[in-house]
Design an enzyme around this catalytic site. Structure first.
Site, PDB file in Angstrom:
ATOM      1  CG  HIS B 133      -9.382   3.956  -0.130  1.00  0.00           C
ATOM      2  ND1 HIS B 133      -9.559   3.707  -1.470  1.00  0.00           N
ATOM      3  CD2 HIS B 133      -8.922   5.237  -0.044  1.00  0.00           C
ATOM      4  CE1 HIS B 133      -9.227   4.784  -2.163  1.00  0.00           C
ATOM      5  NE2 HIS B 133      -8.840   5.732  -1.329  1.00  0.00           N
ATOM      6  CG  ASP B 210      -5.237  -0.279   1.806  1.00  0.00           C
ATOM      7  OD1 ASP B 210      -4.128   0.267   1.649  1.00  0.00           O
ATOM      8  OD2 ASP B 210      -6.321   0.300   1.604  1.00  0.00           O
ATOM      9  CD  GLN B 213      -3.663   7.133   4.351  1.00  0.00           C
ATOM     10  OE1 GLN B 213      -3.038   7.881   5.089  1.00  0.00           O
ATOM     11  NE2 GLN B 213      -4.019   7.498   3.124  1.00  0.00           N
ATOM     12  CE  LYS B 236      -2.386   7.133  -0.136  1.00  0.00           C
ATOM     13  NZ  LYS B 236      -3.198   8.236  -0.665  1.00  0.00           N
ATOM     14  CB  CYS B 374     -11.846   7.049  -1.674  1.00  0.00           C
ATOM     15  SG  CYS B 374     -11.497   8.140  -3.050  1.00  0.00           S
TER      16      CYS B 374
END
Lengths: 152, 416
Positions: B133, B210, B213, B236, B374
């Protein structure tokens, strides 16, 4: 709000078979339009003979609304004077953004098919990208120094 | 009586019951029942989160860590209670390792500026992957510009998979940091992070994952992952926006200078000298997003009340169903076909631009994400300007996916 108002036949047709797609050789102006969030990207080239737009073409990629809008635009302004093209730009700007504008502005002809876009606020920027690119191209005469245009 | 009374019943995940917990799922969009398939961008909130934030705002709000009065103490207890909940959810060793930030993006910027920037010398390398991302690309490019370090990008294959060997091959003597996604937001790929983190650690390379997700879809355990920094956003994982977490190994956080100066991050201030507060407060300058943190605590507490293993199995079943439904549509190409994927499907449809698709689906009450997600380098790799992305969580249904399929077919017919 109906999908058929947005995706009218004339728009689907110009999306499928864009008119004046490509680049003008030895253009008087070349301006890029780019909506980075969408990925819509077009390059507009035009040739001025005196005050008249002798040729205009676009290339790039975008959604049906941005492609059809650019295609219809090139048809509408080709052969017109700079002042006439500016007048069409102003009418289109009103049509796309002003709910009270006459959706059947006779001066716009086929371009009035884009009036459905204003019912879909998220898509106005798609239809208007090419027009703002044109305005930038008409504002300066030489080929250098046009900043990229965005409607986001 | 049959034997069922004595054997444990294996119940399937009760999606209709769980949907009752999310009030927004009952609304209509364009006179159609909402099918919310944009969870990868932001998930919806359960009543438990809405109620926790409401209760805080009505009964307990005051500034934290400052007042001796009752409300300030209650607000502080709720805020710090949320930190403890996050600590348990991700199995951090200590609450000092859980920093509240605005979200994933801020967490990565904090690590780039406070950890990487003082350490990096010209010629040092930061290793990322092709599918990151923008939030896991740009902060590193900025710190490279500031220090003369170099950004090295590990490749992905045509399925959108990142192979551990390919990343390991780029871990060199100048590699100072590995920063990679746990799950790709644009493709759904699950990266082999456990192996990558072990390889990095064996070479003395500090790592950041990261997890934006990953956090909604899988168990994320700091001890079994053994990473140095792990970052995610609250929204999220069913919490409000504007709150997120930076997990950092305590020894690293101790050595790092503060990122922002201000109130709450100090012990003493005079015009000659300021001494910094201890962890985690050293990194939380100013009044934080108190209600957001409380909402995040409530979201994780809510997840504790449902059968998460069954919920994750349901999400996987949704992925398989969506893959099947969409693959049957002529002219549709699924972008990202890794063997291991989280519950999202990115796709492109011949002659239908993703934005037109998004508008048409919206008219049918279906919310999906369209665009470059993104992740422009991913779009460039697949030579696409944009994709449509349907992303699922446990409150989604097979029926919603069938509606997605029907709506995509309708769009295709329009543009034929």
């Amino acid at each position: 709000m109906q999908l058929a108002d947005l995706y009218r036949d004339v728009i689907l047709d110009h999306n499928r078979v864009p008119r004046n797609f490509g680049a003008v050789e030895a253009p008087s102006a070349r301006v890029e339009g780019f909506n980075p969030l969408c990925g819509d990207h077009l390059v507009l080239t035009l040739k001025l003979e005196g005050e008249r737009i002798a040729d205009i073409r676009f290339e790039g990629q975008g959604c049906a609304i941005s492609t059809a809008s650019a295609s219809l635009m090139t048809e509408a302004v080709k052969g017109k004077s700079r002042a006439e093209a500016t007048d069409i730009f102003e009418r289109m700007h009103k049509l796309l953004t002003d709910d009270t504008a006459d959706a059947d502005d006779a001066a716009l002809g086929k371009l009035a098919a884009l009036s459905g876009v204003r019912e879909f606020p998220a898509r106005v920027k798609c239809a208007s990208l090419c027009w703002h690119t044109l305005a930038s191209a008409l504002a300066v005469k030489d080929v250098q120094g046009h900043p990229a245009v965005t409607t986001e | 009586m049959n034997s069922a009374a004595t054997q444990p019943l294996v119940l399937p995940f009760d999606v209709m019951r769980v949907r009752q917990d999310f009030p927004i799922l009952a609304r209509e969009v364009h006179r159609q029942p909402l099918a919310y398939l944009d969870n990868g961008a932001s998930a919806q909130r359960p009543l438990a989160v809405i109620a926790a934030v409401d209760d805080y705002e009505r009964h307990h709000h005051a500034n934290i860590h400052r007042g001796v009065h009752t409300l300030s103490q209650e607000a502080t207890a709720l805020y710090e209670g949320a930190r403890d909940r996050v600590m348990r959810h991700i199995n951090a060793r200590s609450r000092n390792e859980v920093l509240f930030v605005r979200g994933t993006t801020e967490a990565i910027n904090l690590v780039a500026q406070s950890y990487a920037r003082p350490l990096l010398k010209a010629g040092d390398e930061i290793l990322i992957t092709h599918l990151e991302h923008h939030a896991n690309i740009v902060p590193w490019q900025m710190v490279c510009e500031q220090t003369g370090a170099k950004l090295v990008v590990a490749p992905m294959d045509v399925h959108g998979e990142v192979h551990a060997e390919a990343v390991e091959a780029l871990m060199g003597p100048r590699t100072r940091l590995l920063a990679c996604a746990h799950v790709s937001n644009a493709l759904g790929t699950v990266l082999p992070v456990r192996r990558l983190l072990a390889s990095a650690r064996a070479r003395g390379i500090v790592s950041l994952v990261d997890g934006a997700q990953a956090i909604p879809h899988m168990d994320v355990d700091m001890q079994s992952l053994a990473c140095d920094f792990y970052v995610f956003s609250g929204h999220k994982v069913y919490a409000p926006t504007g709150i997120g977490v930076l997990y950092g190994r305590e020894a690293l956080l101790e050595r790092m200078p503060p990122w922002q100066g201000g109130g709450d991050m100090i012990l003493t201030v005079s015009f000659e000298r300021t001494t910094y507060n201890a962890l985690p407060y050293k990194f939380e300058a100013g009044t934080p997003n108190i209600s957001g943190a409380i909402g995040l605590g409530a979201a994780l507490a809510y997840l504790g009340t449902i059968d998460l293993a069954a919920a994750h199995a349901h999400e996987h079943a949704l992925l398989l169903h969506a893959t099947k439904v969409l693959s049957q549509i002529e002219g549709l190409r699924i972008v990202g076909t890794a063997r291991e994927k989280a519950s999202l499907v990115s796709f492109a449809v011949d002659a239908v631009h993703a934005h037109d698709l998004g508008t048409i689906l919206d008219q049918d009450g279906i919310a999906i994400r369209t665009g470059h997600h993104c992740a422009m380098p991913v779009m460039d790799f697949f030579k696409l300007p944009a994709t449509a992305r349907a992303s699922f969580v446990f409150y989604n249904t097979y029926e919603e996916i069938d509606r997605l399929g029907a709506s995509v077919r309708r769009a295709r017919a329009m543009f034929r």
